[in-house]
Design a protein around this motif. Structure first.
Motif, PDB file in Angstrom:
ATOM      1  N   MET A  76      -2.859   4.475  -9.885  1.00  0.00           N
ATOM      2  CA  MET A  76      -1.820   5.113  -9.079  1.00  0.00           C
ATOM      3  C   MET A  76      -1.544   4.303  -7.817  1.00  0.00           C
ATOM      4  O   MET A  76      -0.384   4.144  -7.399  1.00  0.00           O
ATOM      5  N   PHE A  77      -2.589   3.757  -7.196  1.00  0.00           N
ATOM      6  CA  PHE A  77      -2.440   2.985  -5.964  1.00  0.00           C
ATOM      7  C   PHE A  77      -1.628   1.721  -6.194  1.00  0.00           C
ATOM      8  O   PHE A  77      -0.710   1.406  -5.425  1.00  0.00           O
ATOM      9  N   VAL A  78      -1.926   0.986  -7.274  1.00  0.00           N
ATOM     10  CA  VAL A  78      -1.241  -0.285  -7.486  1.00  0.00           C
ATOM     11  C   VAL A  78       0.200  -0.076  -7.938  1.00  0.00           C
ATOM     12  O   VAL A  78       1.078  -0.889  -7.619  1.00  0.00           O
ATOM     13  N   LYS A  79       0.494   1.007  -8.636  1.00  0.00           N
ATOM     14  CA  LYS A  79       1.843   1.236  -9.156  1.00  0.00           C
ATOM     15  C   LYS A  79       2.719   2.074  -8.226  1.00  0.00           C
ATOM     16  O   LYS A  79       3.937   1.865  -8.163  1.00  0.00           O
ATOM     17  N   ARG A  80       2.110   3.027  -7.511  1.00  0.00           N
ATOM     18  CA  ARG A  80       2.914   3.954  -6.709  1.00  0.00           C
ATOM     19  C   ARG A  80       2.387   4.118  -5.285  1.00  0.00           C
ATOM     20  O   ARG A  80       2.891   4.961  -4.540  1.00  0.00           O
ATOM     21  N   PRO A 122       0.787  -1.238   0.000  1.00  0.00           N
ATOM     22  CA  PRO A 122       0.000   0.000   0.000  1.00  0.00           C
ATOM     23  C   PRO A 122       0.818   1.287   0.000  1.00  0.00           C
ATOM     24  O   PRO A 122       0.335   2.314  -0.472  1.00  0.00           O
ATOM     25  N   LEU A 123       2.025   1.273   0.518  1.00  0.00           N
ATOM     26  CA  LEU A 123       2.789   2.523   0.635  1.00  0.00           C
ATOM     27  C   LEU A 123       3.452   2.911  -0.672  1.00  0.00           C
ATOM     28  O   LEU A 123       3.325   4.048  -1.140  1.00  0.00           O
ATOM     29  N   THR A 124       4.156   1.986  -1.314  1.00  0.00           N
ATOM     30  CA  THR A 124       4.936   2.323  -2.501  1.00  0.00           C
ATOM     31  C   THR A 124       4.387   1.718  -3.784  1.00  0.00           C
ATOM     32  O   THR A 124       4.791   2.120  -4.873  1.00  0.00           O
ATOM     33  N   GLY A 125       3.480   0.749  -3.695  1.00  0.00           N
ATOM     34  CA  GLY A 125       2.975   0.108  -4.899  1.00  0.00           C
ATOM     35  C   GLY A 125       4.005  -0.831  -5.516  1.00  0.00           C
ATOM     36  O   GLY A 125       5.123  -0.992  -5.014  1.00  0.00           O
ATOM     37  N   TRP A 126       3.630  -1.445  -6.621  1.00  0.00           N
ATOM     38  CA  TRP A 126       4.478  -2.432  -7.295  1.00  0.00           C
ATOM     39  C   TRP A 126       5.409  -1.819  -8.337  1.00  0.00           C
ATOM     40  O   TRP A 126       6.309  -2.496  -8.823  1.00  0.00           O
TER      41      TRP A 126
END
Length: 412
Positions: A316-320, A277-281
């Motif tokens: 944005m959530f899943v990537k970053r 959740p903090l930095t994403g994938w």
């Protein structure tokens, strides 16, 4: 010229948005000795510089750096916009050129869409299904509707001071802009524009005379009713299809259609995002994880068709992660707050409402507001045109407002 062409050519030519932006970028570079020593003291300019810089850094964070310099393509455009901020506030464009450029752009949007549908025989405007060729049907359809809505704002604020010919011409631009959106079949864009109407109607009611507000609403209803009459069977078919696709996904997990694959993308992006959740994938990690989960049968193959999650916030959530979400929130919320037409911002010293200031603020406000809505069903900022139009429209409108306050804006 930049202010006018930015809107006027966006929906007419391939990469039409780039002409106005490029002219201004060249001007900024050529005039560097004139503004390089100027202190960026305007608070609005400082806030815009801050959110542009933060969002540019967000695009670098989580980017697939294995792509080499191409990974910096999008952040570089933010650097260009940043460099243009002091120039725009030092030499602000006149608001009337921005507004008339958008009116011309709305007209071109409707005319281009009509040509695609009624002359070339396309199923959707800006999309040649026979050759699987699209020039950005969702982006351009959404922008056509937004331009049409801004034309209505102009008409609502100024129609009493205009001649009947000018008023009729602006209503025609409203009609053509919204028609372009309808012919593009961008259902998510229609929802976004309806959501924009809620604060917009309240603000216009607050600041214009009651009879002018009634005329504005009646004018909009006339345009909408004419379009509904013209496109009623077509719209009913699109909404029925959307309802069936939602039901198919809920009951059977069908994801090989427009709505189904969006819902599948959203579910997968949410589930993956909760794992980091903090930095994403990151962009590369997102693509790899999608492939692995499809192979394991944890996600339908349709999620591999696109490199994004079909929702600005989920993507944005899943990537970053939360870091990216904060940057995106600032990118929309700060300009919205800067444009918001408070009583003090649209009132003259004598207590009367300044219609030019009101119109420029309402039009500028619609860009972050509409992008928020567009992003619910499409990753609008995944495309260069989505980024460039937002960056330079927000910059030009805010600079035009400052120019008007200094007495250099002219009348609309």
């Amino acid at each position: 010229m930049s202010a006018f062409l930015l809107g006027a050519l966006t929906l007419l030519l391939p990469s039409g948005y780039a002409y106005g932006a490029a002219i201004f970028i060249v001007f900024a570079m050529a005039s560097f000795p004139l503004w390089a020593k100027e202190r960026l003291s305007d608070r609005s300019a400082v806030w815009l510089a801050l959110v542009f810089a933060v969002m540019g850094a967000v695009w670098i964070f989580g980017a697939d750096l294995d792509r080499g310099l191409s990974a910096l393509n999008k952040p570089f455009r933010y650097v260009l916009a940043l460099a243009c901020i002091p120039v725009a506030f030092l030499y602000p464009p006149k608001g009337r050129w921005l507004l008339w450029g958008i009116a011309v752009g709305a007209a071109f949007g409707g005319l281009r869409a009509s040509y695609d549908i009624f002359v070339l025989g396309y199923e959707r405007a800006w999309y040649d299904a026979a050759h699987q060729s699209s020039s950005g049907v969702i982006q351009y359809g959404n922008m056509s509707g937004l331009f049409g809505l801004i034309c209505w704002v102009q008409w609502a604020v100024f129609h009493e001071r205009w001649s009947w010919r000018r008023s009729a011409l602006m209503l025609a631009c409203v009609f053509l802009g919204v028609l372009g959106s309808l012919l593009s079949q961008t259902r998510g864009g229609w929802v976004a524009l309806v959501l924009c109407m809620v604060p917009l109607l309240w603000l216009i009611y607050r600041y214009v005379a009651n009879h002018r507000f009634i005329y504005a609403v009646l004018g909009l209803l006339a345009v909408v009713m004419a379009l509904l009459w013209h496109q009623s069977s077509y719209l009913q078919e699109r909404w029925s299809l959307a309802r069936d696709e939602v039901a198919g996904f809920v009951k059977n997990g069908e994801a090989d259609n427009s709505v189904g694959h969006r819902l599948a993308h959203w579910k997968l992006a949410w589930d993956m995002g909760l794992e980091k959740p903090l930095t994403g994938w990151g962009e590369a990690g997102y693509a790899e994880q999608k492939r692995l989960r499809v192979e394991k049968g944890e996600a339908p193959p349709s999620v591999l068709y696109y490199g994004h999650a079909h929702n600005e916030w989920f993507d944005m959530f899943v990537k970053r992660g939360v870091i990216g979400l904060v940057g995106l929130l600032l990118f929309y919320a700060v300009p919205l707050a800067l444009f918001w037409p408070t009583q003090a911002r649209v009132q003259r010293p004598d207590g009367t409402i300044d219609p030019e200031a009101l119109c420029l603020r309402l039009a500028g406000m619609l860009f972050p507001l509409a992008y928020l809505g567009f992003g619910l069903t499409q990753v609008y900022l995944a495309h260069f045109n989505g980024n460039m139009i937002y960056l330079f429209m927000v910059l030009f409108f805010m600079a035009a407002i400052r120019g008007h306050q200094r007495g250099h804006g002219g009348s609309v």
